[in-house]
Design an enzyme around this catalytic site. Sequence first.
Site, mmCIF file in Angstrom:
data_model
loop_
_atom_site.group_PDB
_atom_site.id
_atom_site.type_symbol
_atom_site.label_atom_id
_atom_site.label_comp_id
_atom_site.label_asym_id
_atom_site.label_seq_id
_atom_site.Cartn_x
_atom_site.Cartn_y
_atom_site.Cartn_z
ATOM 1 N N ASP A 537 -4.309 6.291 6.218
ATOM 2 C CA ASP A 537 -3.479 7.029 5.284
ATOM 3 C C ASP A 537 -3.097 6.116 4.123
ATOM 4 O OD1 ASP A 537 -1.718 9.411 4.704
ATOM 5 O OD2 ASP A 537 -0.182 7.867 4.874
ATOM 6 N N GLU A 574 -7.792 6.925 2.374
ATOM 7 C CA GLU A 574 -7.424 7.405 1.045
ATOM 8 C C GLU A 574 -7.299 6.203 0.109
ATOM 9 O OE1 GLU A 574 -4.650 11.245 1.704
ATOM 10 O OE2 GLU A 574 -3.803 9.376 2.454
#
Length: 951
Positions: A537, A574
């Site tokens: 993340d 990400e």
Amino acid sequence: NNIAVLTKWWNYKHSNSLTSSFFSNRITISSQSRSSSLKSLRCYSMLPVEQVSSPQEQQQQQQQQCEGNLLYSKAYWVTRSIIAWNVDVGDGSCFFYSSKTADLVLGNKGIEGQDVKIKLEPVNGGLPASVVEKFPHIQDYRVLKVPNDVDIKSLLKSQLAVALFNSNGECSDATGLQLPGVLDDLYSYHGPLGAVFSRDTVSLYLWAPTAHAVSACIYGVSSGGIPLETVQLEEVNGVWSVDGPRSWEGCYYVYAVSVFHPSTLKIETCIANDPYARGLSSDGRRTLLINLDCDNLKPEGWEKLADEKPELFAFSDISIYELHIRDFSANDHTVNSDFQGGYLAFTCKDSAGISHLKKLSKAGLTHVHLLPSFQFGGVNDEKDKWKYVDADKLAKLPPDSDEQQAQVAAIQDDDGYNWGYNPVLWGVPKGSYASNPNGSCRSLEFRKMVQSLNRIGLCVVLDVVYNHLHGSGPHDDNSVLDKVVPGYYLRRSTDGSIEHSTCVNNTASEHFMVERLILDDLHCWAVDYKVDGFRFDLMGHIMKSTMVKANNALHSLSKDIHGVDGSKIYIYGEGWDFGEVANNGRGVNASQKNLYETQIGSFNDRIRDAILGGSPFGHPLQQGFVTGLSLQPNGHDHGAETVVDNMLAASLDHIQIGMAANLRDFVLTSYQGEEMKGADILTYGGIPVAYASSPIETINYASAHDNETLFDIISLKTPIKISVDDRCRMNHLATSIVALSQGIPFFHCGDEMLRSKSLDRDSYNSGDWFNRIDFTYESNNWGVGLPPKGKNEKSWPLIKPRLADPSFKPNKGHILAAVENFLNLLRIRYSSPLLRLRTANAIQKRVQFHNTGPSWVPGLIVMSIEDGHEGMPGLPQLDPVYSYIVVAFNACPNEVLFTSPVLQARSLQLHPIQLMSSDELVKKSKYDASNGSFTLPPRTSSVFVETRATD
């Protein structure tokens, strides 16, 4: 906090019991409010009552005082001998202060209350290169030298500050210090941490170099009661440890850490879990002494699981399906009610959800990506404390009512739902997904889940959130790391406040022991739980060096030593570049552009935005390639006709580069007729579209858990008057672009079932009601009320008429067709290695786009992939079945005829899987070899193959 200052002043002035020594400039504020309040707070030392006079006189007196503030930490102690501070010393002088009892105050003449005062010598020449590399944001700071004879290790346990004096001896500035640099310099540690089990003992190790004292309270129960014993840990070079009896196994413990905390400017006694915890109590307040190597915690056959893992020949063969553990079974009544919403639902071999996953696996899907399953905040692990909505009552409400969301919102912090991006402890499975959150159930059941998914042919990816933490400060129940070594684990701004660009409490992987904790945690999940991959993340908030080390460490794991084949573990994340880390602001970060040649994947938002239109942060009606830009306007003002046409043309370029794995050096003829590398084609924001060096560095996707579901965003962006049949075809068209691209395809669970969240753009805390999935294919969850007000209210005027219109809702036939089409896409992808090329060179030489340049046909993408022939010069042969493939995507609402001389005189036929499908429209796709023309049905993806001649 200004009110707090005035209140203290008022109480002081009107209380005879207080003495003048009460007042200082030390103000205690909560860690949650500190970052915002400090920006507007400027404190001065308080004057005794008898000296307080008119506001004008006070202002004049304040202007004559030091402008510093000990609540800030603007100076950096970066190595044992260097302090960096952004001040101009000039003819003045700098001094260093410490207080073991945290009694430093800022008075009229400077800092008072110290045990130690040391003069710092300014040094010319700037900071060393190693310091600038680690802390680039302070590269221009002044160097202040710490004397060699200072007992630094003792000082680091104290409250610390520095002050600047002018040539007249007046204090002009003062501040606290940030310590991660010097802590790394003195205390970087490679030894054991956490609980270590041996034959006769359980040893505890805690890295806490700034602590005054550490004790462990051992409990026989998970909550309540008094400790069985309290033991003091001994410190050796910053690491506190104690040996206990093996009988501690199965007990619970907490640490009591006495330490100076910069958020309160006090010596605090922090009650904390072990940062290396591997088990927890049900309320998350105590660490369980659990030995993960115990045979009782291993499902039958666990030790042999490495040999049963699904085959993976190359990372380019991966396809990923993103799934939330609770979503998977909370609404699945074919699952044992005791298992619904938890780990054990994945062990129910005949459930609707498992049957669905088996279909996907059989069609070729390789990996299931599980949203966070470590210990996170926001959901109580004790299920008997959850609250529920009345689903039967909500089902009777109108599809556009605001009552459903109101009832969901009323209990959203007390129900059993959250995505889980609120990390508390990274190394412990989440208790709410276990049948019993106390004891060792969560560890055993997590292992059973992994084993069950592997046995149906699916690898398991764990979603890890190392970029931030849910809690901070000395008193927050969810704070762990910031209690043990305050100010170290969290990234801080240049004034010392915690950075919150990730959402809250950013972590600092550039600090040695933060990076080490991340690497150790990955090792635990890979070895002890045998997971097959990791999704990071907000990976861009982690340093590139940390990610490279993680990749190398995982790939070094072996079956013989570790029981897993680390070479098959894939990592991606990400790579967004924003906040304080943007443009390498805190070092070279793991952003998209920086991951070139690392073999680490990152999400390709360029292809997502070009497919759907706009971005998650733009106007919700902005259209893209699939949703009707230029081809079927929805009434939104996209600009003049030429502007819109150019937007569509640019979108095609972005998609085509993405379909070529978003390779930086892939050459494409742009819509303007120029041959350009992917890195030279720019997005609307002016940054390069392409950034990858190989196909495994690109994760292509059209939707994920964030933002609206694929079906919802299509329903929002397309004209209201088109049919649900058309929207279903658009849904399939979008997934087909992802599925048939080079690179790694990523799908959100439910893309293949037209999943809806009733147009909720951020369902992280929207409960089971808006996040429901139906694996029996009866409903897609469209029209279950207006989505929650908090994140969606401004779009309610757009959403309400769509939810109210019954023609928007797909029926079971639509859902079944979507599932079949998706399965066929997977079958096609895995029918030929040409659709999963492994190298950039192979893509450069074999992949070509044909509808390019200024004479392009709007709304159409045509891609060919060429193979060589055995024993012939030129390209080596990869596919024994097909020698040539053409894939065409027609986003137009009408049939299109496309002719290309390059594609003339080939033996192309529609792919046999499409010929056998139930989609009658795709069967109308035709190829005419005489002139190289293709007849392509509306909103359809057509795959043509040239079969090799056989004996």
